[in-house]
Design an enzyme around this catalytic site. Structure first.
Site, PDB file in Angstrom:
ATOM      1  N   LYS A  99      -8.034 -25.627  -5.648  1.00 31.07           N
ATOM      2  CA  LYS A  99      -6.726 -25.881  -5.029  1.00 31.07           C
ATOM      3  C   LYS A  99      -6.514 -27.390  -5.077  1.00 31.07           C
ATOM      4  CE  LYS A  99      -4.184 -25.981  -0.706  1.00 31.07           C
ATOM      5  NZ  LYS A  99      -4.065 -25.566   0.694  1.00 31.07           N
TER       6      LYS A  99
ATOM      7  N   ASN B 205      -3.384 -21.167   6.962  1.00 34.04           N
ATOM      8  CA  ASN B 205      -4.585 -21.427   7.751  1.00 34.04           C
ATOM      9  C   ASN B 205      -4.240 -21.586   9.234  1.00 34.04           C
ATOM     10  OD1 ASN B 205      -7.489 -23.595   7.207  1.00 34.04           O
ATOM     11  ND2 ASN B 205      -6.974 -22.407   8.973  1.00 34.04           N
TER      12      ASN B 205
END
Lengths: 265, 67
Positions: A102, A212
């Site tokens: 990522k 998240n």
């Protein structure tokens, strides 16, 4: 399409879940484990940081991760330059034993907005080094096209800045990216705060959601993880089903034929 | 002895020792860390031959939670 055939394929790997989840900010390691499991996610984001020997090289976290048996997606969070991101990516590949990455190149510390030019340059270098890059980028069509052109096979535009929970700031931009880049998996990454935001992104035709804070910082992270699991599924199924067209005027759903109390004068 | 920076802390170390020998002295296990020197990635395969120079900036990283 049957639900069990509706898989998400990223760089040749197939997943049942369309929810990617982070491993940070949970109240405890135990809640992290429980929430990730409840989310149904098969891909977890992780990172690397300086550690002192007394912390045993992150051994506790590493053991937690391995016990979850998920696919890992290391990030380059906090990198402000192409060189930092490329170096951290190489370190991650060695330690996590994956070429998935990522990619994050921060352009502004106020809103942690990705540096679009740096992200494209870093992506190009990393792909030449054999990485499978998941670029975190702004919701800019042309930047997304440039990332595709340098070889990214997944794109991850933001919904809104990291940790804000503000949802999709600019649905028009996200929809345009979807329409103009139909060939690649698109994942909304960052800014998702509520399950309704995830549904909205999926209804725009996005292939997945990465979040998240929305789970980790919820009042009950495990329950919120389930809520997001269901929201992503609901949004995906809605897209597959095809929503009805919007109308400007009302249209009765109950038949008008046979309506009582009406008599010709 | 030479002076280097280890995770932004000054350290003295023996310039004749290889990185693979220094890491256990500093309390690190090679298989659980990744290393950069002066901002460049150092593959694990080079630890046995690599010797530090005065002023080197060594970053030793380990897995942490990430979003």
């Amino acid at each position: 399409m049957k639900q069990n055939q509706d898989n998400l394929t990223l760089y040749g790997q197939t997943f049942h879940s369309r929810l990617l989840i982070g491993s940070a900010l949970y109240p405890s390691p135990a809640i992290m484990r429980e929430a990730i499991t409840a989310s149904g996610s098969e891909i977890i984001t992780v990172s690397l940081r300086r550690q002192s020997p007394s912390e045993a090289g992150g051994e506790g976290f590493w053991q937690q991760l391995k016990s979850l048996n998920k696919t890992l997606l290391p990030n380059t969070a906090g990198c402000h330059s192409v060189k930092e991101a490329v170096t951290l990516a190489q370190m991650s590949r060695e330690l996590f034993e994956t070429d998935w990455l990522k990619l994050e190149v921060v352009g502004d510390d106020y809103n942690l907005q990705p540096d679009p030019l740096g992200t494209v340059e870093a992506a190009e270098q990393l792909i030449k080094l054999g990485f499978k890059v998941f670029p975190y980028c702004t919701d800019d069509l042309v930047i997304c096209q440039r990332l595709r052109d340098v070889g990214c096979q997944v794109l991850m535009p933001w919904g809104s800045p990291i940790g804000t929970g503000r949802g999709l700031m600019n649905p028009y931009n996200l929809q345009t990216i979807r329409e103009r880049i139909p060939e690649l998996p698109l994942i909304v990454d960052a800014g998702i705060g509520k399950p309704s935001h995830a549904v909205q992104a999926m209804e725009l035709g996005y292939d997945g959601i990465l979040l998240n804070t929305a789970v980790a910082q919820a009042g009950d992270p495990v329950l919120m993880a389930r809520a997001f699991r269901d929201a992503v599924t609901a949004g995906r199924q809605a897209t597959l089903a095809g929503a009805m067209p919007e109308r400007q005027t009302a249209s009765p759903s109950t038949p008008t034929l046979g309506m009582p109390f009406w008599h010709q004068q | 002895m030479i002076s280097i920076s280890l995770n932004n802390e000054r350290r003295e170390c023996d310039a004749n020792l290889a990185l693979a020998e220094l890491l256990p002295l500093w309390g690190f296990e090679c298989e659980k860390i990744a290393i950069a020197i002066n901002g460049d990635f150092i593959p694990r395969s080079q630890y046995g031959d690599l010797r530090l120079n005065a002023g080197d900036q060594v970053d030793v990283l380990a897995p942490v939670q990430g979003g």
